[in-house]
Design a protein around this motif. Sequence first.
Motif, PDB file in Angstrom:
ATOM      1  N   ILE A 166      96.124 -11.380 -52.682  1.00  0.00           N
ATOM      2  CA  ILE A 166      94.915 -10.826 -53.301  1.00  0.00           C
ATOM      3  C   ILE A 166      94.095 -11.915 -53.992  1.00  0.00           C
ATOM      4  N   SER A 167      94.747 -12.811 -54.706  1.00  0.00           N
ATOM      5  CA  SER A 167      94.009 -13.875 -55.405  1.00  0.00           C
ATOM      6  C   SER A 167      93.255 -14.757 -54.417  1.00  0.00           C
ATOM      7  N   GLN A 168      93.886 -15.059 -53.296  1.00  0.00           N
ATOM      8  CA  GLN A 168      93.244 -15.887 -52.288  1.00  0.00           C
ATOM      9  C   GLN A 168      92.090 -15.155 -51.614  1.00  0.00           C
ATOM     10  N   GLU A 170      90.297 -12.882 -53.052  1.00  0.00           N
ATOM     11  CA  GLU A 170      89.233 -12.830 -54.056  1.00  0.00           C
ATOM     12  C   GLU A 170      88.429 -14.121 -54.049  1.00  0.00           C
ATOM     13  N   GLU A 171      89.113 -15.233 -53.852  1.00  0.00           N
ATOM     14  CA  GLU A 171      88.417 -16.524 -53.808  1.00  0.00           C
ATOM     15  C   GLU A 171      87.463 -16.597 -52.617  1.00  0.00           C
ATOM     16  N   LEU A 173      86.153 -13.993 -50.986  1.00  0.00           N
ATOM     17  CA  LEU A 173      85.086 -13.011 -51.197  1.00  0.00           C
ATOM     18  C   LEU A 173      84.066 -13.489 -52.226  1.00  0.00           C
ATOM     19  N   THR A 174      84.521 -14.233 -53.212  1.00  0.00           N
ATOM     20  CA  THR A 174      83.629 -14.704 -54.274  1.00  0.00           C
ATOM     21  C   THR A 174      82.816 -15.918 -53.843  1.00  0.00           C
ATOM     22  N   ARG A 179      81.612 -12.433 -45.470  1.00  0.00           N
ATOM     23  CA  ARG A 179      82.750 -11.640 -45.932  1.00  0.00           C
ATOM     24  C   ARG A 179      83.856 -11.633 -44.881  1.00  0.00           C
ATOM     25  N   TYR A 199      93.311  -2.974 -52.551  1.00  0.00           N
ATOM     26  CA  TYR A 199      92.298  -4.004 -52.785  1.00  0.00           C
ATOM     27  C   TYR A 199      91.376  -4.136 -51.571  1.00  0.00           C
ATOM     28  N   CYS A 200      91.971  -4.240 -50.386  1.00  0.00           N
ATOM     29  CA  CYS A 200      91.172  -4.393 -49.167  1.00  0.00           C
ATOM     30  C   CYS A 200      90.216  -3.219 -48.985  1.00  0.00           C
ATOM     31  N   LYS A 203      87.270  -3.425 -51.189  1.00  0.00           N
ATOM     32  CA  LYS A 203      86.368  -4.527 -50.862  1.00  0.00           C
ATOM     33  C   LYS A 203      85.769  -4.418 -49.457  1.00  0.00           C
TER      34      LYS A 203
END
Length: 318
Positions: A166-168, A170-171, A173-174, A179, A199-200, A203
């Motif tokens: 998830i953290s990766q 988020e990086e 996506l940010t 996307r 999460y997916c 998003k």
Amino acid sequence: MALPAVRLCTGASMPLLGLGTSSVYGRQNDCYRAVKTALQMGYRHFDTAEYYKNEKEIGQALQENFTAGLNREEVFVTSKLWNTRHHPDDVLPACQRSLTDLGLDYLDLYLMHFPVAFARGDNLLPYDDKGQIITLDIHFMETWKAMEKLVDKGRVKAIGVSNFNISQMEEVLTNGRIRPAVNQIESHPYLGCHRLLEYCTAKGVVMTAYCPMGRPGSQEAKEYGVGSLLEDPVIIEISKKHGKTPAQVCLKWQVQRNVVVIPKSVTPARIQENCQLFDFELSEDDMSAINKLDKNARIVGLNWECKTHPLWPFNEDF
């Protein structure tokens, strides 16, 4: 009749069921026959990668069907950028090599196979003299920006990731311009990846499950202390209730979560069995019972040799 599909963030449709081909790593004739069989049975989604060493055979099977009248637009083809191709200069040549081997003008989806970069070159598993993978200090965002250019050039319709936590995600996506359409990860009832799926979904990223039946009876499953998923009493009870096989129940559970599945097989009977998912529904109680089987049991020992790398994804729960 077209198999049910999910909508990607690009607007394209991705069939919920595909044929995975990692099991035929280097077994070219088996792969060719499996793809031909799957096409005859109505499959229109095929998942491969440079690492599987079977793209030429998949391409041959596809081209024969295109010649016989199948439209390219009817088929969804996924391939993946291997870890030794993360340097931005290597991304376009790697993608073009896959396209050439597959005999295609474009890929429907191109995934970054893993977030950790390996040493550049044609040795796909570059070990040092201590048995450790030789890695490079290339962040996956550098690679992602090179992959975005593949979309710009029309080589691929969509890009995504594989084995990202998830953290990766988020990086990406940010900080990314495009996307990610998909995150492909190991998932089965013993590894539900419920946090990642939530999460997916939030998003707008589609989750694809490889190893959706947990490699029943495999040495890997035994090593990680997990019994055969297809012999689990809960799965068996639900399968008997619906007159389906345990494998079909495992796949249907994913499909009802709107997760794409890519079971792998070279056996015609299994290929057919795996696509007979759309004439029954699991109840809420069925889904809940399967959800409760989660053991956070990761079976695929993927790139464990580099687990001390800061970008190794499995230090975070999925």
